[in-house]
Design an enzyme around this catalytic site. Sequence first.
Site, mmCIF file in Angstrom:
data_model
loop_
_atom_site.group_PDB
_atom_site.id
_atom_site.type_symbol
_atom_site.label_atom_id
_atom_site.label_comp_id
_atom_site.label_asym_id
_atom_site.label_seq_id
_atom_site.Cartn_x
_atom_site.Cartn_y
_atom_site.Cartn_z
ATOM 1 N N LYS B 82 11.004 25.624 10.401
ATOM 2 C CA LYS B 82 12.241 26.401 10.475
ATOM 3 C C LYS B 82 12.496 26.707 11.952
ATOM 4 O O LYS B 82 11.548 27.005 12.691
ATOM 5 C CB LYS B 82 12.053 27.699 9.677
ATOM 6 C CG LYS B 82 13.281 28.569 9.526
ATOM 7 C CD LYS B 82 12.959 29.792 8.653
ATOM 8 C CE LYS B 82 14.165 30.670 8.388
ATOM 9 N NZ LYS B 82 13.829 31.825 7.523
ATOM 10 N N SER B 157 16.916 32.323 3.642
ATOM 11 C CA SER B 157 17.393 31.723 4.883
ATOM 12 C C SER B 157 16.667 30.427 5.257
ATOM 13 O O SER B 157 17.150 29.671 6.080
ATOM 14 C CB SER B 157 17.254 32.725 6.021
ATOM 15 O OG SER B 157 15.880 33.014 6.256
ATOM 16 N N SER B 181 13.189 34.795 1.804
ATOM 17 C CA SER B 181 13.705 33.601 2.474
ATOM 18 C C SER B 181 12.858 32.349 2.315
ATOM 19 O O SER B 181 13.303 31.262 2.675
ATOM 20 C CB SER B 181 13.902 33.889 3.966
ATOM 21 O OG SER B 181 15.057 34.668 4.150
#
Lengths: 496, 493
Positions: B82, B157, B181
């Site tokens: 990420k 996310s 997330s």
Amino acid sequence: MASVDGYDAVIGLEVHVQLGTESKMFTDAPYYFGAAPNELTNPVVMGMPGTLPVLNKRAIEKTIQVGLMLGCEIPQVSKWDRKHYYYPDMPKNYQISQYDQPLCLGGSVEIELDGPSRNVMGEHRRVSLTRIHLEEDVGKLTHVADGSLVDYNRAGAPLIEIVTEPDIFSPEEAFAFLTSLRNTLQNAGISDCDMEKGQMRCDANVSVKPVGTTKLGTKVELKNLNSISGVRNGLRYEIERQIRELKAGATIVQQTRRWDAEAGVTSLMRTKEEAQDYRYFPDPDLMPVRISEDWKSQLAEGLPELPFDRQRRYMADYSLPYTVTAVLCSNRQLSVFFEEAIRQHNNPLAIANLITNDLLRELGAASSGSEGEDGERRSLDSLGVSAVGVADLVAMVDKGVLSNQMAKEVLSGMIATGQSPEAVAEAKGLRQSSDSGEIEAICRQAMEENPKAVQEFLAGNEKSINAIKGRVMKATQGKANPTVVDQVLRKLLASG
Amino acid sequence: MNQDSLAYLPASKLARLLASGELTAVELSRAVLERAEQLNAQVNAFLGWDGDDLMAQAEASDKRRKADKALGFFDGIPVALKNNIAVKGSLLTCGSRMLESFVSPYDATVVERMKAAGMLVWGRLNMDEFAMGSSTETSYFGSTANPWDLTRTPGGSSGGSAAALAAGMSPMTLGSDTGGSIRQPAAFCGIYGLKPTYGRVSRYGLVAFASSLDQIGPFGHCVEDVARMMEVLCGVDPKDSSSYPAPVSPFHAELELALTGGRPMVLGLPVEYFKEDGLDPAVRRAMDEVVAYYKEMGWQIKDVSLPNSHLAVPTYYVIATAEASSNLARFDGIRYTHRSESASDAVDVYFKSRGEGFGEEVKRRIILGTFVLSSGYHDAYYLKAQQVRTLIRNDFSKAFEEVDLVLTPTTPSPAFVRGERITDPLQMYLNDIYTICPNLTGLPAISVPCGFASQNLPVGFQLIAPHFEEVRLLTAARAYEKGNDWHTRHPAL
């Protein structure tokens, strides 16, 4: 309390002191004065995204030590908070500080007020402290013609903030407070407290109220007080300004003012309406610190005697005059030097005099007037004279090997060459003669050459002996021990 | 082997092929790159990658392997991150215009650990801007598609991380989890996603959203992948004061032992969670089947009460935004961020750079967080939220006196259509209703794939364990995995 024009001043100080640690408060980046701009940084110092703070244990220990020296309460738990405001010298736009659980609470600083004369110790009293907390320093902004430059070297350096109660009542007391605090912190190796280098910084809150009233006046915060004398002078001006305003019928508005040392005036920076909301909250990146009794006592063991305690001891144990102890105890290095020397040769007064007169004069000469008005002196080390060397020198005088005059010359030689007093005296051929047989022969000759002086002396003119002595010293090129010469001459004159 | 035959193989299976010499890291990396190149235009899971760097790392891994000097079980396995995890010399955008051109000067601790284990760190995965969002739609660089249905969101996310793994574009990915997330996108994409105990994995190098809630964690195709990845990631870090020195052991082996030799576990169903009207019937049905499966295994299912759970979402949005407003203060246009071209003075630099650099959702949360910390409101909001947080923590402590694990849906519904909720922040926030409590309490939690709703949309369930009981969590997940094959199904791309 010193009243001016029917008004009393009430002063509180906020003193920031950088702790002389090797690394910064929340990362292992080094910190020292004088590095090239932005050299002492790393991703943590620069507040790079993703970086985290970790506590500098040594900085916490030094803060606790300050608290222990100043009689503060050290709570069992202390925590870290973020203080938010935007300024380009703050890499994270928040400062890690301590809001409601600082490392030290209460405490006091002993101060000495001016005595009736320079030679007499003044009255002592204690100024109460509110708290001492630990935080990180910010960077430094320099404004240039086409913009501003930021140097983050100082950012993240461990900084303590010492906050006093409104317990200071004149600019002179503020001066005495800062002097005492600086001596205490320097003495314990906490910080060099060099205000020129920003190692110690002071803001002052000051208000005035009519004599005899108890309600405090509206306070004004003074900034940019860049030296201990600056604090005193800024306060003097501001107190007069406030009294002038009040007498003219105006009211004092809570505000922050800037001291301009060159112009000798304070000017408005901002009023209270513009005060910031710092949005304090506990820093989630740092755990609270737990302070055990064991840790505290361990830290207490490493603490030196406080300067005023030491001064009282020197006066009591060595019968040293106040002025001499004041100089010796104004500086840790001097007192350590003194104590090392007297361990070597037990003549405290002569050694203290030699240090405070001759050695400091030499130091003054060596630093050619760079001694600041706040009494910041160049290091004794720079002279290259050891305590043992000074002790040996005084011992040579005490044994009659050197006259006082010779001793001064030998000391200059020691400073110039770094050699021992024996070696310098030897090289310079400085050694006074105390051989009374040899001296007697020279005295007889001098008496024969000065019959007039002899007659006058015998007629009762005591001073005439000096003329004969002068002859003797000239004949021996100053190497005869004056005490021995005096004794021999008097014996010869008495025996006619 | 070609890219398609490798694409969905679990990382642990690939690692065995590397170990046996049936596959090289160069072959694997080439296949991964080819697939990523082929699919990213549709999925937009990756913000970018450096193929040459990945191949160079693969060659070095093969060399080590040949010399019998492999650094660990996963030596040679590509792992994509990420884009809020710092990799030295690589862009660290956090999905924001603010950091569009920021190159990290340092490696996150997890990156150091993965490199030390021989893993090939590559690829920057898309995410909601600064991890604020539940759909990967707040990214400045465009939203990510769910590989199961490109019109739908992969969740967020860490949507890029979940989509990349589910689409077979990288055999291992990492995300971060502040309120769900990792787990919510794992559920939406039909894969495993684990949020470790707070303090298990170093946060050093994870760009902070909400410091007291953030944890880095892995996505995986199977429980073994997740367990083995945890062995690489976990451990105390002197650079992170909130990391905890809990022992790290061979989790993957321990869970197998626990499964064969251990007693049947007791799973707690929070009664409050099933009263929710918002719970999608398909999710409810899937949960019933999960419960039935565990019962059939001889495990006990027990109702538990988490009486303060209705306060979790508001509590979370006070604490998370408060911390975020502080953490994001450093992005100011002065040093390394976006700086407005039109700013005239220092104050203007702040206003304009932040105005231009941050997206709507980030601004909304900064404003909310600034408000709840401001003088006069601090006690009513931030302090109160911290008190409620303690109540929620106590609810779980009490539940764990009776049960080994808490069992919940991961999300109230399967993946929603892109664009559907982005205009309604409150609706979006309610997505996190089941995933927020483990962050507020620091408890470890995993999302396990457990079936499909209509339209072939994956559904996941969540297991929550006491602090540092990741092995218990993984054991229960593995018990389910053994009798179900949901995790072996893959999207048709």
